[in-house]
Scaffold this motif. Structure first.
Motif, PDB file in Angstrom:
ATOM      1  N   LYS A   1       0.832  -1.215   0.000  1.00 56.34           N
ATOM      2  CA  LYS A   1       0.000   0.000   0.000  1.00 56.34           C
ATOM      3  C   LYS A   1       0.867   1.267   0.000  1.00 56.34           C
ATOM      4  O   LYS A   1       0.568   2.244  -0.678  1.00 56.34           O
ATOM      5  CB  LYS A   1      -0.943  -0.018   1.203  1.00 56.34           C
ATOM      6  CG  LYS A   1      -2.064  -1.048   1.086  1.00 56.34           C
ATOM      7  CD  LYS A   1      -3.016  -0.960   2.274  1.00 56.34           C
ATOM      8  CE  LYS A   1      -4.157  -1.967   2.121  1.00 56.34           C
ATOM      9  NZ  LYS A   1      -5.025  -1.619   0.975  1.00 56.34           N
TER      10      LYS A   1
ATOM     11  N   SER B   1       2.363   1.648  -3.427  1.00 59.46           N
ATOM     12  CA  SER B   1       1.301   2.023  -4.370  1.00 59.46           C
ATOM     13  C   SER B   1       0.961   3.508  -4.253  1.00 59.46           C
ATOM     14  O   SER B   1       0.831   4.224  -5.261  1.00 59.46           O
ATOM     15  CB  SER B   1       0.054   1.171  -4.118  1.00 59.46           C
ATOM     16  OG  SER B   1      -1.002   1.566  -4.960  1.00 59.46           O
ATOM     17  N   LEU B   2       0.824   3.987  -3.016  1.00 58.95           N
ATOM     18  CA  LEU B   2       0.537   5.406  -2.796  1.00 58.95           C
ATOM     19  C   LEU B   2       1.692   6.281  -3.262  1.00 58.95           C
ATOM     20  O   LEU B   2       1.485   7.372  -3.807  1.00 58.95           O
ATOM     21  CB  LEU B   2       0.255   5.656  -1.305  1.00 58.95           C
ATOM     22  CG  LEU B   2      -1.107   5.185  -0.791  1.00 58.95           C
ATOM     23  CD1 LEU B   2      -1.148   5.230   0.728  1.00 58.95           C
ATOM     24  CD2 LEU B   2      -2.224   6.051  -1.382  1.00 58.95           C
TER      25      LEU B   2
ATOM     26  N   THR C   1       3.781   5.593  -5.697  1.00 61.34           N
ATOM     27  CA  THR C   1       3.739   5.620  -7.165  1.00 61.34           C
ATOM     28  C   THR C   1       2.651   6.576  -7.660  1.00 61.34           C
ATOM     29  O   THR C   1       2.842   7.330  -8.618  1.00 61.34           O
ATOM     30  CB  THR C   1       3.478   4.205  -7.717  1.00 61.34           C
ATOM     31  OG1 THR C   1       4.530   3.339  -7.296  1.00 61.34           O
ATOM     32  CG2 THR C   1       3.417   4.217  -9.239  1.00 61.34           C
ATOM     33  N   GLU C   2       1.512   6.550  -6.968  1.00 64.70           N
ATOM     34  CA  GLU C   2       0.375   7.379  -7.361  1.00 64.70           C
ATOM     35  C   GLU C   2       0.620   8.861  -7.114  1.00 64.70           C
ATOM     36  O   GLU C   2       0.331   9.709  -7.963  1.00 64.70           O
ATOM     37  CB  GLU C   2      -0.866   6.918  -6.596  1.00 64.70           C
ATOM     38  CG  GLU C   2      -2.120   7.733  -6.874  1.00 64.70           C
ATOM     39  CD  GLU C   2      -3.277   7.321  -5.990  1.00 64.70           C
ATOM     40  OE1 GLU C   2      -4.190   8.143  -5.802  1.00 64.70           O
ATOM     41  OE2 GLU C   2      -3.265   6.176  -5.477  1.00 64.70           O
ATOM     42  N   LYS C   3       1.185   9.194  -5.950  1.00 66.31           N
ATOM     43  CA  LYS C   3       1.307  10.591  -5.542  1.00 66.31           C
ATOM     44  C   LYS C   3       2.676  11.212  -5.810  1.00 66.31           C
ATOM     45  O   LYS C   3       2.809  12.432  -5.914  1.00 66.31           O
ATOM     46  CB  LYS C   3       0.981  10.719  -4.047  1.00 66.31           C
ATOM     47  CG  LYS C   3      -0.463  10.372  -3.697  1.00 66.31           C
ATOM     48  CD  LYS C   3      -0.680  10.444  -2.199  1.00 66.31           C
ATOM     49  CE  LYS C   3      -2.140  10.209  -1.838  1.00 66.31           C
ATOM     50  NZ  LYS C   3      -3.005  11.299  -2.331  1.00 66.31           N
ATOM     51  N   GLY C   4       3.716  10.379  -5.890  1.00 68.63           N
ATOM     52  CA  GLY C   4       5.054  10.911  -6.104  1.00 68.63           C
ATOM     53  C   GLY C   4       5.776  11.306  -4.833  1.00 68.63           C
ATOM     54  O   GLY C   4       6.998  11.378  -4.794  1.00 68.63           O
TER      55      GLY C   4
ATOM     56  N   SER D   1      13.476   6.839  -8.232  1.00 69.78           N
ATOM     57  CA  SER D   1      13.159   6.975  -9.650  1.00 69.78           C
ATOM     58  C   SER D   1      14.277   6.415 -10.502  1.00 69.78           C
ATOM     59  O   SER D   1      15.441   6.752 -10.322  1.00 69.78           O
ATOM     60  CB  SER D   1      12.935   8.451 -10.006  1.00 69.78           C
ATOM     61  OG  SER D   1      14.080   9.207  -9.699  1.00 69.78           O
TER      62      SER D   1
END
Length: 248
Positions: free
Chosen positions: A9, A12-13, A15-18, A60
């Motif tokens: 989780k 995942s967060l 990756t989604e938010k940066g 990154s």
């Protein structure tokens, strides 16, 4: 919620938010900030994210130009356990050798935030670590496209110019007769790395224990310790030779 689920989780967060903050993650997962900080520190140690003041940012990396076809994806869970144990043996400031084995390659993800120097003949290892805290020394010589690694006389001469505190190598088989490889080129590199290192760790998954292959290139005495997910009882012959067996 166990750590593995929290890890998924969190990543995942990320990756989604940066970028994520500790308080934000605690609310999203319904757990304490103390637990989140501990999780973020663990993920940072594993090279899966970078810690910031109050949160984390993703590691990154550009898409890899290498298709590492040498079984890097096989037995991932076992290899990751072995490499987590191996990473625990590495300290900031260390100079280490890494060969081109698929298990040794998995070590990269656990050492990206370490301030160490890595000397290697593996192009996938170089690529994985190029944008990390790790300083790289690339062994020169003849390029082996199949293994995506550097081999040959020039490579072994390059290695002989350096000394490292620790070496991490892999083999294709391990038995009471010694260490086995599929090629003389890889055997020569492994032998050179171990010879120039103060302490050599063999990273060996259970599937290679008791297995023999094309070339019996060295005795067990070449290495100082074996890190494995196999049954230590099967490796009594290693202990008799003075080799430390480290289970995971």
């Amino acid at each position: 919620m166990n750590f593995q689920l929290r890890k998924q989780k969190i990543l995942s967060l990320l990756t989604e938010k940066g970028e994520v903050e500790t308080a934000e993650l605690a609310r999203a997962l319904g757990i304490s900030e103390i637990t989140i900080r501990r999780d973020l520190n663990q993920l940072s140690d594993d090279g899966l994210l970078y810690r910031t003041h109050g949160g984390a940012i993703p590691v990154s990396e550009p898409d890899s130009p290498f298709e590492f076809v040498n079984k890097a994806a096989a037995n991932q869970a076992a290899k990751d356990k072995i490499c987590r144990k191996a990473a625990a043996q590495i300290n900031d400031g260390d100079i280490i050798f890494m060969d081109c084995g698929s298990t040794v390659f998995r070590l990269c993800q656990f050492i990206k935030n370490r301030k160490i120097k890595v000397i290697t003949n593996s192009l996938p290892v170089i690529f994985e670590l190029q944008h990390s805290a790790v300083s790289l020394n690339i062994i020169g010589g003849e390029y082996d496209a199949a293994r995506q690694a550097i081999h040959g006389t020039m490579a072994t001469e390059h290695i002989q110019r350096y000394k490292a505190g620790k070496a991490f190598i892999g083999v294709d088989g391990l038995s009471a007769q010694g260490l086995f490889a599929h090629s003389e080129k890889e055997a020569a590199i492994a032998t050179a790395l171990a010879t120039q290192s103060s302490y050599t760790y063999l990273l060996c998954d259970a599937g290679k224990i008791g297995k023999t292959s094309y070339l019996n290139f060295a005795g067990l005495e070449l290495v100082d310790a074996i890190i494995t997910d196999g049954d230590p009882a099967e490796l009594k012959y290693c202990k008799k030779k003075g080799v430390t067996v480290m289970g995971v």
